[in-house]
Structure formats: C-alpha cells, structure tokens
Write an enzyme that holds these catalytic residues in place. Structure first.
Site, PDB file in Angstrom:
ATOM      1  N   ALA A 101       0.863  -1.188   0.000  1.00  0.00           N
ATOM      2  CA  ALA A 101       0.000   0.000   0.000  1.00  0.00           C
ATOM      3  C   ALA A 101       0.894   1.231   0.000  1.00  0.00           C
ATOM      4  O   ALA A 101       2.113   1.130   0.181  1.00  0.00           O
ATOM      5  CB  ALA A 101      -0.896   0.007   1.238  1.00  0.00           C
ATOM      6  N   LYS A 102       0.322   2.375  -0.207  1.00  0.00           N
ATOM      7  CA  LYS A 102       1.069   3.630  -0.069  1.00  0.00           C
ATOM      8  C   LYS A 102       0.077   4.745   0.195  1.00  0.00           C
ATOM      9  O   LYS A 102      -1.082   4.679  -0.235  1.00  0.00           O
ATOM     10  CB  LYS A 102       1.842   3.928  -1.362  1.00  0.00           C
ATOM     11  CG  LYS A 102       3.035   4.820  -1.140  1.00  0.00           C
ATOM     12  CD  LYS A 102       4.178   4.034  -0.545  1.00  0.00           C
ATOM     13  CE  LYS A 102       5.412   4.867  -0.363  1.00  0.00           C
ATOM     14  NZ  LYS A 102       6.559   4.032   0.026  1.00  0.00           N
TER      15      LYS A 102
END
Ligand code: NAD
Length: 446
Positions: free
Chosen positions: A136-137
C-alpha cells in the site's frame, strides 16, 4: 474468470521457469524504451517479468490493479485562521500475503498516479523480502516546509480520522516515507488509538521510546550493506572491505550505508548530497564526516575531501556505485558514462528502464531497489511483531534477523537469475510475482 484462474493455478509450476522467446523480448524492450514516469517505469519492469511467466491475462490484471484507492480532502485551519484543503490518498494494492503495508509521503508533487505506483512496488518488495504483508502507499499533496509543526500535526490527525476505517493493525499499516518521520508516526498512533483503543501496531517507524524498534533507523543502510556483501560473494568479487564505493545521497540510507561499509574496511571514495559532493581517492573518513555534519556543517565543506561537482558523482570510478538519493538519476546517457562494476539501488527507482538497458548492454550488474532497500520494511515488520508481542528485542537480535532476511531474499533472486538467465531486477519481480500469485491462487477467488 474462475475457470481461467484454475487453469492458471495448474500452469503456474511449469510456466514460471520458461525463458522469454525472441518476440516477447522484443515486445518487452519496446515497452522499456517508451516508459517515462515512475508509475510507467515500475509497470515496465513488472511487465518484463510477467512476460517471462505464462499467466493468463485476467490474472495479470488482478496482479496489476489496486484493490482499493481512497482519495480524501483534509480541511485544516492554519495558524493564521485561514482554511486550507489538502488532497490525500491511500492506495491498497494487494493483500494476498498479509495486511497492506506502505509508507506515507508528504510532498507537493504527490498525486494518485504516484501513490498507485508506489503501492504496487510495496507489494513486490514485501514479497521479495518474504515478510507477511501486501502493499500500500499513502500521500498528501503538501509542502511540509510551509507548515508549522502544529499545522502538520493537525493535518496528520485529520488524515487518520479520514482513513481510519480502512487501516488497522491487521488491515493496513502505514510507515514513514518522504517527509514523514517518527514524530508523524507517533501522532498517527496516538490519534488512531483515540478511536480504536491502544494500537501501537497500526503504524511502524515510531520513536524507539514509543513502541518503535531498535535498529530501525539504520535498517535500510544496513540491509543495503548485507545485500552488497551477498552480491560480491555471488559474483566472486571479494569482500566488502576490498571495494571502492561511491554514494549519491548522504541522508538516512546513504550515511548509514557509508558508515557500515567504512567500518567493514571499504573505501568510500566519493559522496554527495543535494548541495554538493566530495571525493578522496584514498577513502573518506566517514566517522569524521558524520561528526562534521552533525555539528551543523555542510558535506561539501568537509576538509578531507576534494570538492566535486555533484552532477559528477555518479561517474567517479569505483567498484560499487550506490545511488541513495532520488529516482531517475541513471538514464541512458548517464548509464553510458558510469565507471563501476555494479550499481546497488538503495534509492527507489534510480535507474530508468532506458538506463537499465544500457547497463545491461555494458555488462554492469544492477542490484534492484525492490530488494536492496527492503531492509527498511523488514525492520518495520520486526517493529510490528514486537508491538504484537508487547516486547522489545535487543538491537543485535534485530540486526541478526535482518541479515538473515536479506541473505535469504538474495539467494531466492540469485537462483531465479541463474535458472532463467534474467537480470537480477527481473528475477526479483519474478520471485515476487510467484509468491503473490501463489497466495492469490491458494486463497481462492470465491
Ligand atoms: P533522506 O531525505 O534522509 O536523504 C536523502 C539524501 O539525498 C540527502 O542527503 C539529500 O541531500 C540527498 N539528495 C536529494 N536530492 C539529491 C540530488 N539531486 N543529488 C544528490 N543528492 C541528493 O532520505 P533517505 O531516507 O536516505 O532515502 C533515500 C532514498 O532511499 C529514497 O529514494 C528513499 O525512497 C529510499 N528508501 C529509504 C528508506 C528508508 O528507510 N529511509 C527505505 C526504502 C527506500
């Protein structure tokens, strides 16, 4: 859909070892030549690896497409009473192997495309390192230098409130990234805990005194050093102490790598930062340089190094070149000028696909970013485990476990590199794709 995925599960074993045919290579090279942005670069490298596997298109799409993208607006009352609105994003790319994991970036140029590409990169990085996470980011479009500390804290707390339903200790665990640090993580942990109860495991990269891990600060630089050690061994190039190093970037990663390589007896012959560069053919005294800089002086003013134009850092002759600053610094022209045996990508995305082709032609080995700088997320994982255990490991324990993880990951990608006759970068993506695909397929799709 279900049928082709079943077929895929059956095909996986045999397909994975197959070499790319001439046509596939040509297609992949033409993709390489047309890539430009960071997002495209990541996908170009990934597709090159996918070309070597025989996955059905539907599975490929599944692997490339993020599971969830959240865009929110953070309304913050500034110190002067004005209202500012900041765009923020959280992209959850894949969680087949475990909770989503990835940093939180505060930068004026952050956009959804950027965050999407970085989220995907995290899926492959956690898989290469074989830690039980997905990718994720997050990002906020903001220039944090223009905010007071109070404003930054308010904005961070607003972010937590906005995304709190999609993150969590077992769902999605943010971490520091560009312009976010242990202090930001502490605010994050505190705000989340107000809503959900005491939750130190909801973010990593926290201060050591507030549920952080010993060894986290040095982890990426230390991991880079372990990675170089393994590469040198595999290439029969000798030991860490036998080499000359050039390092671009003297921040957290670059300075720690420099320190550890110097301690191992290596000669760091040139280093640079955003403002300048210095060189010393006999090797810089890194301990003295770090003391010099921690007293507030600039890198360029270090007396035992000859000044160098910072643009020239990458072409200084050496054995091991370590870009540890920013992305996109080794394009085709720069790649043609490098004077090193290996490039070790401590930074994210320092080599463009076009630059990568030139390095391949020149026989310069590249140790890819998704492996080389994986020490950071690995010790983040150790921090999370310690939070779940309510226990603090000793620093030697953290470093020893990091060494093991870096060594095992290296062996996995070296095996694929040899067996499939592909560059190490492609091998890293192949290892990651195989691990994620195996998890996807075995968990099922119903
Ligand atoms: P940092 O901000 O601590 O240091 C960056 C360094 O690069 C500074 O010395 C800065 O002056 C220098 N720099 C910036 N622009 C430059 C330029 N144009 N030319 C030369 N030097 C320049 O950042 P960091 O945490 O050390 O991260 C460095 C790289 O490693 C980034 O690409 C980051 O994404 C990657 N990375 C970091 C971690 C981590 O744990 N810190 C983990 C994985 C990847």
């Amino acid at each position: 859909m279900a049928r082709s995925l079943v077929i895929c599960a059956q095909q996986m074993g045999s397909a994975v070892g197959r070499l790319l045919n001439e046509q596939g290579l040509a297609a992949s090279m033409s993709q390489l030549r047309h890539a430009s942005s960071h997002a495209e670069n990541t996908n170009t490298f990934l597709r090159e690896a996918l070309n070597r596997l025989d996955y059905p298109e539907k599975l490929q799409n599944l692997l490339l497409t993020p599971r969830r993208e959240m865009s929110v607006e953070l309304v913050v009352q500034m110190d002067n009473g004005q209202i500012e609105v900041f765009n923020a994003y959280r992209v959850q790319h894949n969680n087949a192997r475990g909770p989503y994991k990835g940093g939180l970036r505060y930068h004026p140029q952050v956009d959804l495309d950027d965050v999407r590409s970085l989220a995907s990169l995290m899926t492959w990085k956690t898989a290469v390192m074989d830690i039980p996470y997905g990718g994720a980011k997050g990002g906020v479009t903001v220039d944090p230098r223009k905010l007071s500390e109070r404003e930054l804290e308010k904005m961070t707390r607003k972010l937590v409130v906005a995304i709190k339903e999609i993150i969590g200790t077992y769902e999605d665990i943010p971490a520091p990234d560009m312009n976010t640090d242990a202090k930001v993580m502490a605010w994050f942990f505190d705000e989340y805990s107000k809503y959900k109860g005491f939750s130190p495991g909801v973010v990593t990269g926290k201060p050591v005194y507030l549920h952080g891990s010993l060894g986290r600060e040095a982890a990426t630089g230390r991991g880079t050093t372990f990675a170089i050690r393994e590469l040198l061994k595999a290439l029969h190039l000798g030991k860490l102490g036998d080499q000359k190093y050039v390092i671009q970037g003297f921040g957290n990663v670059g300075a720690w790598a420099a320190q550890l390589l110097w301690e191992a007896g290596g000669k760091v012959v040139a280093v640079s930062d955003v403002a300048g560069a210095i060189a010393n053919e006999n090797g810089l005294d890194i301990g003295a340089l770090r003391r010099h800089m921690s007293s507030g002086k600039t890198l360029a003013s270090f007396p035992d190094g000859a000044p160098l134009k910072k643009e020239d850092i990458l072409t200084v002759p050496c054995d091991v070149l370590i870009p540890a600053a920013i992305g996109g610094v080794i394009g085709p022209e720069m790649a043609a000028k490098l004077q090193c045996k290996v490039v070790v990508e401590a930074a994210n995305g320092p080599t463009t696909p076009e630059g990568d082709l030139v390095l391949r032609d020149r026989g310069i080995t590249v140790l890819p970013d998704i492996y080389t700088n994986g020490g950071g997320v690995t010790v983040s994982f150790f921090e999370w485990v310690q939070n779940l255990q309510n226990f603090k490991w000793e620093e030697e324990d953290v470093n020893r476990k990091l060494d093991r993880k870096m060594t095992d990951a290296f062996n996995a990608l070296w095996t694929v590199h040899r067996e499939m006759a592909v560059p190490l970068r492609t091998a890293a993506f192949v290892v990651a794709l195989q691990r994620v695909t195996r998890a996807e397929v075995h968990r099922g799709f119903d």
